[in-house]
Enzyme design. Structure first.
Site, short mmCIF file in Angstrom:
data_model
loop_
_atom_site.label_atom_id
_atom_site.label_comp_id
_atom_site.label_asym_id
_atom_site.label_seq_id
_atom_site.Cartn_x
_atom_site.Cartn_y
_atom_site.Cartn_z
N GLU A 267 -1.17 -4.68 -3.83
CA GLU A 267 -2.60 -4.47 -3.57
C GLU A 267 -3.51 -5.42 -4.35
OE1 GLU A 267 -0.74 -0.36 -2.78
OE2 GLU A 267 -0.41 -2.07 -4.11
N GLU B 122 3.92 4.30 -2.62
CA GLU B 122 3.21 5.50 -3.06
C GLU B 122 3.69 6.73 -2.28
OE1 GLU B 122 -1.20 4.55 -4.31
OE2 GLU B 122 -0.70 3.32 -2.55
#
Length: 266
Positions: free
Chosen positions: A131, A111
C-alpha cells in the site's frame, strides 16, 4: 463486480473469492461477506476462506474502484469502511476460521488472511503489503492483526518497504501456521476445518474470546473473565459429553450432545 460463493461441506462453510485472476476485493464483495457471516447456519462449525483453486487468494482492494472513488466527495471512505466491517465480522466470529492460500495474498488480501484464526499456505503462496507504494497504508486491519502474528519490527518493515515474502518466510515469521504438504493448501485446510467443526462449539468460542481479552484487558480482569467462562462450561452438554467420552475411552460426539434436551444432560 466479483463474487463470494458460499458452500457447506461436512459442517464447514467454504467462502471463495471469485473476481478474475487477482481476486481483488470490491465493496460489493465485502457487503456479501458481511451478509454471509451474519447468517451462518446452525450446522456450520468452522469457516474456510479461500480464493481461486490453485490461484490467487486475494490481491487486495480493487484498485479501479478505489480510483473511481477518489473523485467523489467522500473519496474511498465508503469502500474502506465496508471492507473494515467485513474483516472485523470475520475476526469476531465465535467459530474457528481458516484461510487457505495457494497464490498471492497482497494488501487487503493479507489483511483478510490475518483476520482468520489459522492460515495455511501452499508452496506458491506469496505475501505483500504494498500500500505504501500507492501513498496509503493497510488500514482495514493490517496494522493491528499482522504485528500480532509476526511482531512489530517485521510488520513495520513489510509496511514501509512493500517487500514481498514467500510462503516459507511467512511460515518462519509465524504469519502462516502450516505449510501445505503434497496437497493444495485448500485441501489441507478443509481437512483441518472438518476436524475443528466437529469440536465443542462452546469451548471454542470461549477460547477465542478469552485470548482476545488477554490482549485488551488488564491481566487480572482477563484472568477473571477466563475463569468465569471456564466455570460456566462445567454443566454444559458438550462438557458432559467430553468427560463421559474420556472416561469411557470413546471419541466424543459433541454434535449429539448439542442436540440433547437440557434435562437429559443432568
Amino acid at each position: 463486480m466479483g463474487d463470494i460463493t458460499g458452500t457447506a461441506q461436512d459442517g464447514v462453510l467454504v467462502l471463495r473469492l471469485v473476481n478474475g485472476k487477482a481476486n481483488a476485493l470490491t465493496s460489493a464483495m465485502a457487503a456479501q461477506l458481511i451478509a454471509m457471516l451474519s447468517d451462518i447456519p446452525d450446522d456450520i462449525g468452522a469457516v474456510l476462506v479461500t480464493g481461486t483453486a490453485g490461484g490467487a487468494f486475494c490481491a487486495g482492494s480493487d484498485i479501479r474502484e478505489l480510483a473511481r472513488l477518489q473523485d467523489t466527495p467522500d473519496g474511498p471512505a465508503s469502500m474502506l469502511r465496508i471492507e473494515s466491517r467485513a474483516l472485523r465480522a470475520l475476526a469476531g466470529l465465535p467459530l474457528p476460521t481458516i484461510a487457505a492460500i495457494d497464490g498471492i495474498a497482497f494488501g487487503g488480501g493479507m489483511e483478510l488472511a490475518a483476520a482468520c484464526d489459522i492460515v495455511l499456505a501452499g508452496d506458491q503462496a506469496r505475501f505483500c503489503l504494498p500500500e505504501v507504494k500507492l501513498g496509503v497504508f493497510p488500514g482495514i486491519g493490517g496494522t493491528v492483526w499482522i504485528p500480532r502474528r509476526i511482531g512489530h519490527v517485521r510488520a513495520l518493515e513489510m509496511m514501509l518497504t512493500g517487500q514481498e515474502i514467500d510462503a516459507a518466510t511467512a511460515h518462519r515469521w509465524n504469519f502462516v501456521n502450516r505449510l501445505a504438504g503434497a496437497a493444495s493448501a485448500e485441501a489441507d485446510a478443509l481437512d483441518l476445518a472438518r476436524a475443528l467443526a466437529a469440536g465443542p462449539r462452546g469451548a471454542v468460542a470461549m477460547i477465542k474470546r478469552s485470548l482476545r481479552d488477554a490482549l485488551a484487558l488488564p491481566e487480572d480482569e482477563a484472568l477473571d473473565a477466563a475463569l468465569d467462562r471456564a466455570v460456566s462450561l462445567g454443566h454444559a452438554p458438550e462438557s458432559r459429553e467430553g468427560l463421559r467420552a474420556f472416561l469411557a475411552r470413546e471419541a466424543p460426539d459433541f454434535a449429539s450432545a448439542r442436540r440433547r434436551p437440557a434435562d437429559e444432560t443432568r
